[in-house]
Design a protein around this motif. Structure first.
Motif, PDB file in Angstrom:
ATOM      1  N   SER A   1       0.779  -1.234   0.000  1.00  0.00           N
ATOM      2  CA  SER A   1       0.000   0.000   0.000  1.00  0.00           C
ATOM      3  C   SER A   1       0.814   1.290   0.000  1.00  0.00           C
ATOM      4  O   SER A   1       0.408   2.259  -0.657  1.00  0.00           O
ATOM      5  CB  SER A   1      -1.002   0.004   1.159  1.00  0.00           C
ATOM      6  OG  SER A   1      -0.366  -0.231   2.397  1.00  0.00           O
ATOM      7  N   PRO A   2       1.962   1.389   0.690  1.00  0.00           N
ATOM      8  CA  PRO A   2       2.709   2.654   0.612  1.00  0.00           C
ATOM      9  C   PRO A   2       3.171   2.987  -0.804  1.00  0.00           C
ATOM     10  O   PRO A   2       3.179   4.157  -1.206  1.00  0.00           O
ATOM     11  CB  PRO A   2       3.893   2.422   1.544  1.00  0.00           C
ATOM     12  CG  PRO A   2       3.387   1.424   2.548  1.00  0.00           C
ATOM     13  CD  PRO A   2       2.532   0.503   1.726  1.00  0.00           C
TER      14      PRO A   2
ATOM     15  N   ARG B   1      -0.086   3.755  -2.884  1.00  0.00           N
ATOM     16  CA  ARG B   1      -0.650   5.043  -2.474  1.00  0.00           C
ATOM     17  C   ARG B   1      -0.063   6.190  -3.290  1.00  0.00           C
ATOM     18  O   ARG B   1      -0.759   7.113  -3.694  1.00  0.00           O
ATOM     19  CB  ARG B   1      -0.376   5.266  -0.972  1.00  0.00           C
ATOM     20  CG  ARG B   1      -0.457   6.708  -0.492  1.00  0.00           C
ATOM     21  CD  ARG B   1      -1.886   7.228  -0.564  1.00  0.00           C
ATOM     22  NE  ARG B   1      -1.965   8.614  -0.162  1.00  0.00           N
ATOM     23  CZ  ARG B   1      -2.076   9.641  -1.004  1.00  0.00           C
ATOM     24  NH1 ARG B   1      -2.074   9.439  -2.310  1.00  0.00           N
ATOM     25  NH2 ARG B   1      -2.178  10.871  -0.558  1.00  0.00           N
TER      26      ARG B   1
ATOM     27  N   ASP C   1       0.968   5.007   3.880  1.00  0.00           N
ATOM     28  CA  ASP C   1      -0.038   4.922   2.828  1.00  0.00           C
ATOM     29  C   ASP C   1      -1.251   5.802   3.130  1.00  0.00           C
ATOM     30  O   ASP C   1      -2.339   5.573   2.601  1.00  0.00           O
ATOM     31  CB  ASP C   1      -0.485   3.468   2.619  1.00  0.00           C
ATOM     32  CG  ASP C   1      -1.073   2.839   3.884  1.00  0.00           C
ATOM     33  OD1 ASP C   1      -1.659   3.558   4.714  1.00  0.00           O
ATOM     34  OD2 ASP C   1      -0.943   1.615   4.050  1.00  0.00           O
TER      35      ASP C   1
END
Length: 410
Positions: free
Chosen positions: A59-60, A63, A192
């Motif tokens: 997710s980071p 994102r 994120d």
């Protein structure tokens, strides 16, 4: 207690969140073999920060679109059938759903921001509330799992999705704290941290997203899905849904612009650091502007701030430019157009959030100066967002057709 899960073998696997595309692709490659049945059977377990082998932890990177949702789906579906990877594919589309829904109900974000200011003002007037809030963000509530996750969030910038849900539920229904303050705590520290996923996720737990449906953190559920690491006592036994007076009516998705047809300045933001991929030709120059501080009225966590800044620094390395901070984005944008001798600025379309707000604020000054601002949207977003009108189910039904239209199925 990991041997209580039949057929599951886990080894120590701590994810290092290096803010580069290469690091994101390496993490994706490491995870892809486990994106099928393994993920489907273990994804809800939070084994701790040293054992993240059961989740992607992508997710980071997604994102900031160092890697895109389409990158992830293409790689996973090259190794698994849509049926075998169904649970993981759906999780990717949950992020897409939240983006599309906030795009069509932008008042959710604007009301959250205005209500957040009121909640911080209330803290100043209510010593008891302030004491509870400070204990929560410091991880000193006495609820062992909650305190552990509060520390983990501050120290790593990441939490397992199930831990986020448990924390939000305990925050709202056990500690009786305003949900906006909890959403802000997350958004300030998560690598994120995303306006759509974070805000709508907290609203879902509170019973505001799906009216009347809440998420209650239970000790037995926490014990099971932390593999016995925690069994908290004193949690709320009921979760009465919150309510609000405002009706967030659906708005049409804003139109996007075509890519530039002549010389242009490329504007990179933390919403999409691969914006150059959307353009038909290289730019005359590039400018990178950060809106990380716009996530909150409070200071942003150092890890989240550094991740966004270094991610942008890497995205700009071929353009002889570095990240900039500015409250009024029209000033650096106009300066850059003069520097490179262009009258067109092109950027990846920014969804609802701090980046969008700063671009909207800058747009009149750019137009007055005769500068054209193009917001170019990815096909993935244009295809998927319109299906995020209400609940997730409508988008979920469309996933096979969407995958086909994006040529992601074999």
């Amino acid at each position: 207690m990991i041997d209580t899960l039949p057929g599951l073998t886990l080894s120590s696997e701590r994810v290092e969140f290096i803010p580069t595309r290469d690091a994101g692709l390496k993490r994706l490659e490491r995870f892809v073999a486990r994106a099928g049945r393994h993920y489907g059977s273990t994804r809800n377990y939070d084994f701790g920060s040293e054992q993240r082998g059961n989740v992607s932890a992508l997710s980071p990177w997604v994102r900031h679109r160092l890697i895109t949702e389409q990158d992830v789906l293409a790689r996973v579906l090259a190794s698994h059938s849509p049926r075998r990877a169904e649970k993981f594919v759906q999780e990717v589309f949950w992020r897409t759903y939240f983006k599309g829904l906030l795009e069509q109900r932008p008042s959710v974000w604007t009301h959250y921001q205005s209500d957040l200011i009121k909640r911080f003002e209330a803290l100043e007037k209510d010593p008891k509330l302030r004491l509870t809030y400070r204990a929560a963000v410091a991880g000193s509530t006495g609820i062992d799992c909650f305190d552990h996750w509060a520390a983990e969030l501050s120290q790593t910038g990441y939490l397992h999705n199930h831990a986020r849900m448990w924390m939000a539920s305990i925050w709202i229904f056990t500690l009786r704290l305003p949900w906006e303050l909890g959403a802000d705590f997350f958004l300030r520290h998560l690598l994120d941290g995303d306006p759509a996923s974070n805000t709508l996720g907290w609203r879902w737990v509170a019973g505001l997203h799906t009216k009347g449906k809440t998420y209650l953190a239970r000790a037995d559920n926490i014990e099971k899905y932390t593999d016995g690491r925690f069994r908290p006592s004193g949690l709320a036994r009921v979760a009465e849904p919150l309510s609000e007076a405002v009706d967030h009516s659906r708005q049409p998705i804003a139109p996007c612009d075509p890519p530039p047809s002549g010389p242009y300045l490329l504007l990179l933001t933390e919403e999409d650091l691969r914006g150059a991929d959307l353009m038909p030709a290289p730019p005359e120059g590039a400018l990178g502007l950060l809106a990380t501080e716009g996530r909150s009225v409070q200071p942003i966590g150092e890890l989240a701030k550094v991740f966004a800044q270094e991610a942008m620094q890497g995205a700009l390395e071929n353009y002889d430019a570095g990240p900039q901070h500015a409250e009024d984005w029209s000033v650096p944008i106009l300066a850059a157009t003069r520097q490179y001798g262009v009258r067109t600025v092109a950027t990846a379309y920014p969804p609802v959030g701090p980046v969008r707000a700063r671009l909207d604020k800058a747009a009149p000054a750019l137009a007055k100066a005769g500068v054209t601002l193009l917001r170019v949207r990815r096909d993935y977003d244009s295809i998927t967002w319109p299906h995020a009108r209400a609940g997730f189910f409508a988008l979920k039904k469309k996933i096979p057709a969407i995958l086909d239209s994006l040529k992601l199925t074999r």
